[in-house]
Design an enzyme around this catalytic site. Structure first.
Site, short mmCIF file in Angstrom:
data_model
loop_
_atom_site.label_atom_id
_atom_site.label_comp_id
_atom_site.label_asym_id
_atom_site.label_seq_id
_atom_site.Cartn_x
_atom_site.Cartn_y
_atom_site.Cartn_z
N LYS A 183 21.39 16.62 -22.50
CA LYS A 183 22.83 17.10 -22.75
C LYS A 183 23.06 18.52 -23.62
O LYS A 183 24.21 18.80 -23.28
CB LYS A 183 23.37 15.94 -23.40
CG LYS A 183 23.03 14.61 -22.68
CD LYS A 183 24.30 13.56 -24.10
CE LYS A 183 22.28 13.19 -24.39
NZ LYS A 183 21.34 11.94 -24.13
N THR B 215 16.45 24.77 -32.23
CA THR B 215 17.27 23.54 -32.24
C THR B 215 16.84 22.00 -32.03
O THR B 215 17.63 21.34 -32.26
CB THR B 215 18.56 23.70 -31.79
OG1 THR B 215 18.37 24.06 -30.27
CG2 THR B 215 18.67 25.70 -32.56
N ARG C 192 13.23 20.68 -32.32
CA ARG C 192 12.31 19.43 -33.15
C ARG C 192 11.21 20.42 -33.86
O ARG C 192 10.75 21.21 -33.25
CB ARG C 192 11.23 18.42 -32.79
CG ARG C 192 12.47 16.94 -32.66
CD ARG C 192 12.91 16.78 -33.87
NE ARG C 192 14.10 15.61 -33.83
CZ ARG C 192 15.05 15.39 -33.56
NH1 ARG C 192 15.80 16.81 -33.97
NH2 ARG C 192 15.11 14.29 -33.86
N ASP D 168 15.95 25.97 -36.37
CA ASP D 168 16.63 25.35 -37.22
C ASP D 168 16.16 24.20 -37.46
O ASP D 168 16.00 23.20 -38.55
CB ASP D 168 17.87 24.84 -36.19
CG ASP D 168 18.77 23.62 -37.31
OD1 ASP D 168 19.18 24.60 -38.30
OD2 ASP D 168 18.98 22.74 -36.29
N GLU E 8 9.25 20.66 -41.94
CA GLU E 8 10.81 20.18 -42.82
C GLU E 8 10.75 19.17 -43.61
O GLU E 8 11.85 19.49 -44.95
CB GLU E 8 11.37 20.39 -42.20
CG GLU E 8 11.67 19.47 -40.96
CD GLU E 8 13.01 19.62 -40.31
OE1 GLU E 8 12.83 20.50 -38.71
OE2 GLU E 8 14.02 19.09 -39.76
N HIS F 131 17.76 22.71 -40.50
CA HIS F 131 17.97 21.87 -39.83
C HIS F 131 19.81 21.20 -39.44
O HIS F 131 20.69 20.22 -40.10
CB HIS F 131 17.25 19.95 -40.06
CG HIS F 131 17.67 18.90 -38.99
ND1 HIS F 131 15.82 19.24 -38.33
CD2 HIS F 131 18.44 18.23 -37.41
CE1 HIS F 131 16.15 18.30 -37.09
NE2 HIS F 131 17.05 18.17 -37.24
N GLN F 132 20.86 22.30 -39.49
CA GLN F 132 22.08 22.35 -39.53
C GLN F 132 23.75 22.28 -38.37
O GLN F 132 24.47 22.21 -38.31
CB GLN F 132 22.01 23.68 -39.99
CG GLN F 132 23.58 23.78 -40.58
CD GLN F 132 23.83 25.19 -41.26
OE1 GLN F 132 22.88 26.01 -41.98
NE2 GLN F 132 25.14 26.00 -40.69
N PHE G 103 23.61 20.30 -35.88
CA PHE G 103 24.56 18.98 -35.98
C PHE G 103 25.23 18.94 -36.30
O PHE G 103 26.46 18.58 -36.33
CB PHE G 103 23.61 17.41 -35.55
CG PHE G 103 23.42 17.37 -37.37
CD1 PHE G 103 22.68 18.19 -38.27
CD2 PHE G 103 24.51 16.15 -37.74
CE1 PHE G 103 22.74 17.95 -39.98
CE2 PHE G 103 24.42 16.16 -39.67
CZ PHE G 103 23.12 17.25 -40.51
P1 NAD Z 1 18.43 14.48 -23.70
O1 NAD Z 1 17.62 13.08 -23.46
O2 NAD Z 1 19.85 14.57 -23.29
O3 NAD Z 1 17.76 15.35 -23.01
C1 NAD Z 1 16.21 15.79 -22.97
C2 NAD Z 1 15.52 16.47 -21.85
O4 NAD Z 1 14.52 17.01 -22.32
C3 NAD Z 1 15.78 15.84 -20.58
O5 NAD Z 1 16.45 16.57 -19.76
C4 NAD Z 1 14.14 15.36 -20.72
O6 NAD Z 1 13.83 14.94 -19.35
C5 NAD Z 1 13.66 16.63 -20.85
N1 NAD Z 1 12.50 16.68 -21.74
C6 NAD Z 1 11.57 15.84 -21.64
N2 NAD Z 1 10.41 15.30 -22.37
C7 NAD Z 1 9.96 17.38 -21.79
C8 NAD Z 1 9.14 17.73 -22.03
N3 NAD Z 1 7.31 17.57 -22.26
N4 NAD Z 1 9.20 18.76 -21.45
C9 NAD Z 1 10.36 19.36 -21.06
N5 NAD Z 1 11.61 18.10 -21.17
C10 NAD Z 1 11.14 17.66 -21.24
O7 NAD Z 1 18.35 15.11 -25.25
P2 NAD Z 1 19.66 16.03 -25.86
O8 NAD Z 1 20.79 15.39 -26.44
O9 NAD Z 1 19.91 17.42 -24.96
O10 NAD Z 1 18.51 16.68 -27.00
C11 NAD Z 1 17.32 17.45 -27.40
C12 NAD Z 1 16.01 17.30 -28.25
O11 NAD Z 1 17.75 17.54 -29.89
C13 NAD Z 1 16.46 16.10 -29.39
O12 NAD Z 1 15.57 15.40 -28.97
C14 NAD Z 1 16.39 16.51 -30.47
O13 NAD Z 1 15.28 16.29 -31.07
C15 NAD Z 1 16.99 17.88 -30.45
N6 NAD Z 1 18.20 17.98 -31.60
C16 NAD Z 1 18.70 18.45 -32.24
C17 NAD Z 1 19.27 18.13 -33.68
C18 NAD Z 1 19.35 19.34 -34.99
O14 NAD Z 1 20.80 19.37 -35.16
N7 NAD Z 1 19.04 20.72 -34.62
C19 NAD Z 1 20.59 17.00 -33.30
C20 NAD Z 1 20.68 16.47 -32.13
C21 NAD Z 1 19.58 16.86 -31.60
#
Ligand code: NAD
Length: 346
Positions: free
Chosen positions: A156, A231, A233, A257, A262, A294-295, A297
């Protein structure tokens, strides 16, 4: 009707505000705790039906055992990622629900905000003009138009980031463990992505497999001057290898981020303290590193969605036979994922 009692860990003012707005008093009784959920604090959950946790709470086997012993039935994550939960150990012991999407726009837009800030030196210019220093020396940036951005993870958030980058006229390549067929995205191998990208942005979950996917070896394969944006992990990047890469002038800039250590630092005010973490202090000292805590979101829209979905998850769990936002360790293997069948994971 008896209210569902929730122990809410790592609570901040903005959490409380959004949960009050979402109608927390409807059918829930929430105890807000500022502390993180760890082995040392887990007893605060006594007498509650569920715990509500965020990215830096530590739901390890000892915490899970204690929650089960106290008859807590549910861990409600108010975030998407669940790398801080031992999901395998939790299986058949305690259920886990999450907020799979609250505002992917918030995170993708923050990634672009960091990138623009970094490469156009906005962070430097802001401080200069505050001090009536209008010199431009040292502020030369570069155009994004025509540059190649490598996106790791095209879910997404990654896809929204790709759309934003295309709007800037950038050439987008991507790597995903599960490429989205028919999406029009140009997928390459990780090695090709490292070698071809001027900018690399991470949007995949943290798993055992991709821990430290950016290390000395992958940095060696990258273009000189590459800009890294994380942004996702922190532990996707080996922070010490990143420091070395920047010192050797191989990495041109880093926009972070998230940071692998952290959990004891982010979300707290240490402005009057000496920070113990030398790697973080070194990174922050570098002019080409931008750290936000970690901002990504943190928008009104995301907070509203987080509160609404979390309370809906908890209500649904206690009322129904299935929870559409439940996760277990089998969920990534789509073939065996019970979420497809509208039952609880176990
Ligand atoms: P999502 O599940 O929609 O998409 C994750 C994508 O990563 C998928 O297409 C999946 O196939 C792919 N994937 C899985 N394992 C993988 C690997 N080893 N190598 C490459 N690609 C791989 O998730 P999303 O909603 O797009 O969120 C992505 C990440 O963003 C979350 O997992 C979370 O860690 C992080 N996040 C951070 C914040 C923030 O505030 N910084 C907020 C929300 C999410």
């Amino acid at each position: 009707m008896e209210k569902i009692r929730i122990a809410f860990f790592d609570a901040k003012d903005y959490d409380r505000n959004s949960f009050v707005k979402a109608g927390e008093d409807r059918e829930f009784e929430i105890s807000y705790f500022e502390t993180r959920l760890t082995e040392a604090t887990v007893r605060l959950a006594e007498g509650h039906d569920a715990v509500c946790v965020f990215v830096n709470d530590d739901i390890n086997p000892a915490v899970i055992d204690a929650l089960v012993e106290m008859n807590v039935k549910l861990v409600a994550l108010r975030c998407a990622g669940y790398n801080n939960v031992d999901v395998k150990y939790a299986y058949k012991k305690i259920h886990i629900v999450r907020v799979p999407a609250y505002s992917p726009y918030a995170v993708a837009e923050h990634a672009m905000a960091l990138l623009l800030t970094s490469i156009r030196r906005i962070h430097k210019a802001y401080i200069r003009t505050k001090d009536f220093n209008f010199s431009l020396n040292g502020l030369t940036g570069f155009d994004l138009h025509g540059k190649t951005v490598g996106v790791v993870g095209t879910g997404k958030i990654g896809r929204i980031f790709i759309d934003i980058c295309r709007g800037f006229g950038m050439n987008v390549i991507a790597y995903d463990k599960f490429p989205a067929e028919g999406s029009g995205i140009t997928y390459v191998t990780l090695e090709e992505l490292w070698a071809q990208s001027d900018i690399i942005s991470f949007h995949c979950p943290l798993t055992d497999e991709n821990y430290h996917m950016v290390d000395a070896d992958s940095i060696r394969q990258m273009k000189k001057g590459v800009v890294l944006i994380n942004t996702s992990r922190g532990a996707l990047i080996d922070a010490e290898a990143l420091v070395e890469g920047i010192k050797q002038r191989k990495v041109g800039a880093a926009c972070l981020d998230v940071y692998e250590e952290e959990s004891n630092v982010f979300f707290h005010d240490y402005s009057n303290h000496i920070v113990d973490d030398d790697t973080l202090a070194r990174l922050i000292s570098m002019p080409n590193v931008i750290v936000t805590s970690h901002q990504a979101f943190l928008t009104e829209e995301a907070l509203t969605n987080i509160a609404d979905t979390t309370l809906a998850n908890v209500a649904e769990f206690f009322a129904k036979a299935y929870s559409k936002n439940e996760v277990c360790y089998k969920c990534p293997e789509v073939a065996t994922c019970k979420q497809q069948h509208e039952t609880k994971c176990f």
